[in-house]
Design a protein around this motif. Structure first.
Motif, PDB file in Angstrom:
ATOM      1  N   ALA A 182       0.664  -1.041   0.194  1.00 13.37           N
ATOM      2  CA  ALA A 182       0.334   0.185  -0.180  1.00 13.37           C
ATOM      3  C   ALA A 182       0.670   1.247  -0.055  1.00 13.37           C
ATOM      4  O   ALA A 182       0.728   2.703  -1.096  1.00 13.37           O
ATOM      5  CB  ALA A 182      -1.054   0.150   1.228  1.00 13.37           C
ATOM      6  N   GLN A 183       1.746   1.243   1.118  1.00 19.19           N
ATOM      7  CA  GLN A 183       3.067   2.314   0.717  1.00 19.19           C
ATOM      8  C   GLN A 183       3.447   2.920  -0.408  1.00 19.19           C
ATOM      9  O   GLN A 183       3.563   3.527  -1.424  1.00 19.19           O
ATOM     10  CB  GLN A 183       3.670   2.200   1.960  1.00 19.19           C
ATOM     11  CG  GLN A 183       5.501   3.311   2.224  1.00 19.19           C
ATOM     12  CD  GLN A 183       6.226   2.928   2.838  1.00 19.19           C
ATOM     13  OE1 GLN A 183       6.297   2.884   3.796  1.00 19.19           O
ATOM     14  NE2 GLN A 183       7.225   1.786   2.263  1.00 19.19           N
ATOM     15  N   GLU A 205       2.667   1.642  -3.370  1.00 25.52           N
ATOM     16  CA  GLU A 205       1.479   1.775  -4.634  1.00 25.52           C
ATOM     17  C   GLU A 205       0.897   4.055  -4.177  1.00 25.52           C
ATOM     18  O   GLU A 205       1.100   4.299  -5.472  1.00 25.52           O
ATOM     19  CB  GLU A 205      -0.047   1.676  -5.030  1.00 25.52           C
ATOM     20  CG  GLU A 205       0.098  -0.362  -5.025  1.00 25.52           C
ATOM     21  CD  GLU A 205      -0.931  -0.733  -5.281  1.00 25.52           C
ATOM     22  OE1 GLU A 205      -1.961  -0.677  -6.533  1.00 25.52           O
ATOM     23  OE2 GLU A 205      -1.777  -0.911  -4.540  1.00 25.52           O
ATOM     24  N   ALA A 206       1.463   3.737  -2.570  1.00 27.77           N
ATOM     25  CA  ALA A 206       1.330   5.622  -2.551  1.00 27.77           C
ATOM     26  C   ALA A 206       2.146   6.126  -3.155  1.00 27.77           C
ATOM     27  O   ALA A 206       1.868   7.631  -3.398  1.00 27.77           O
ATOM     28  CB  ALA A 206       0.545   5.468  -0.990  1.00 27.77           C
ATOM     29  N   PHE A 207       3.131   6.103  -2.894  1.00 28.82           N
ATOM     30  CA  PHE A 207       4.218   6.656  -3.209  1.00 28.82           C
ATOM     31  C   PHE A 207       4.561   6.734  -4.562  1.00 28.82           C
ATOM     32  O   PHE A 207       4.483   8.143  -5.346  1.00 28.82           O
ATOM     33  CB  PHE A 207       5.495   6.234  -3.004  1.00 28.82           C
ATOM     34  CG  PHE A 207       7.130   6.791  -2.981  1.00 28.82           C
ATOM     35  CD1 PHE A 207       7.100   7.877  -2.811  1.00 28.82           C
ATOM     36  CD2 PHE A 207       7.908   5.931  -3.718  1.00 28.82           C
ATOM     37  CE1 PHE A 207       8.507   8.336  -2.866  1.00 28.82           C
ATOM     38  CE2 PHE A 207       9.077   6.987  -4.613  1.00 28.82           C
ATOM     39  CZ  PHE A 207       8.947   7.557  -4.010  1.00 28.82           C
ATOM     40  N   GLY A 209       1.900   6.516  -6.330  1.00 26.45           N
ATOM     41  CA  GLY A 209       1.089   7.103  -7.625  1.00 26.45           C
ATOM     42  C   GLY A 209       1.463   8.628  -7.294  1.00 26.45           C
ATOM     43  O   GLY A 209       0.325   9.604  -8.021  1.00 26.45           O
ATOM     44  N   GLY A 210       1.542   8.785  -6.343  1.00 23.43           N
ATOM     45  CA  GLY A 210       1.512  10.525  -5.849  1.00 23.43           C
ATOM     46  C   GLY A 210       3.799  11.071  -5.879  1.00 23.43           C
ATOM     47  O   GLY A 210       3.525  12.571  -5.921  1.00 23.43           O
ATOM     48  N   TYR A 229       2.791   1.411 -12.701  1.00 26.48           N
ATOM     49  CA  TYR A 229       3.690   2.126 -12.671  1.00 26.48           C
ATOM     50  C   TYR A 229       3.896   2.760 -14.089  1.00 26.48           C
ATOM     51  O   TYR A 229       3.912   3.109 -14.308  1.00 26.48           O
ATOM     52  CB  TYR A 229       3.719   2.312 -11.482  1.00 26.48           C
ATOM     53  CG  TYR A 229       5.287   3.960 -11.380  1.00 26.48           C
ATOM     54  CD1 TYR A 229       5.136   4.892 -11.305  1.00 26.48           C
ATOM     55  CD2 TYR A 229       6.820   3.690 -11.698  1.00 26.48           C
ATOM     56  CE1 TYR A 229       5.507   6.147 -11.334  1.00 26.48           C
ATOM     57  CE2 TYR A 229       7.286   4.474 -12.257  1.00 26.48           C
ATOM     58  CZ  TYR A 229       6.990   5.682 -11.540  1.00 26.48           C
ATOM     59  OH  TYR A 229       7.609   6.884 -11.794  1.00 26.48           O
TER      60      TYR A 229
END
Length: 227
Positions: free
Chosen positions: A66-67, A69-71, A73-74, A132
């Protein structure tokens, strides 16, 4: 494609307590009730939050995925830097408690079912990286079909090799080692990841010099020709 289960992700320290209990009592001998006691929750809450003993062992990976993907993605970092930093962040999370990391490693070594689950986790990381990469590769790129799976597999392989080496005492600063090795790996793909990079960065200089000249004079001559 979500990278984590539909269950609420438990706090990392809870899974660490459960891993310690599994190590103390043995995987097969430990019940869900034992793990619920170790974590400090009811048996019904344990099943809602984790689902099984396997899920407890790999709960940190749910957090790491989750960490990651969030990284990815942003982040506004260039793709090569983002891949290195995101992968190093995963290792930081998985090694933040050395004792728990080593207990998890031993559990997987001696429990075939957990080794099979580890392969599934590996593929989940590869899918996150590949997703990604497909998003950041230039549209219509001829490498779009092969580069994401190839580089994704390489990132995970280098990460896992560094983690295993650290678990066995082969390297003291695993994150530093991983960052160094990943930069070498990603550099092999830089021409595809950053096609608009300064062409001068890839310039080849051909020098012709007198065989009798000293090394210093040769270097001076080459330096004089460069802008």
């Amino acid at each position: 494609m979500p990278s984590t289960s539909a269950r609420a992700r438990p706090a990392p320290e809870n899974s660490i307590a459960a891993i310690r209990r599994l190590s103390e009592q043995g995987y097969d001998a430990t019940t869900a009730g034992d793990l619920a006691d170790a974590i400090g929750m009811s048996r019904s809450t344990f099943f809602r939050r984790y689902g099984s003993k396997d899920d407890v062992v790999f709960a940190d990976h749910d957090h790491a995925l989750a960490q990651l993907e969030a990284f990815l993605g942003g982040t506004a970092l260039p793709a090569p830097d983002a891949l290195v930093e995101g992968t190093c962040d995963v290792l930081r999370l998985l090694t933040r408690d050395p004792e728990a990391a080593r207990l998890r490693f031993e559990l997987m070594r001696h429990t075939p079912a957990l080794r099979d689950r580890e392969l599934v986790i590996t593929h989940r990381y590869e899918r996150v990286f590949a997703r990604y990469l497909r998003a950041v590769l230039p549209e219509g790129s001829v490498s779009a079909s092969w580069l994401p799976p190839a580089l994704s597999a390489g990132l995970v392989a280098v990460h896992n090799a560094t983690l295993r080496d650290w678990l066995k005492g082969g390297t003291a600063d695993a994150v530093h080692t991983l960052g160094r090795d990943l930069r070498q790996l990603v550099a092999l793909y830089r021409a595809w990841l950053t096609p608009d990079a300064d062409p001068a960065a890839h310039r080849v200089v051909v020098a012709v010099y007198d065989a009798a000249a000293s090394p210093e004079s040769v270097l001076e001559s080459i330096a004089a020709t460069l802008p």
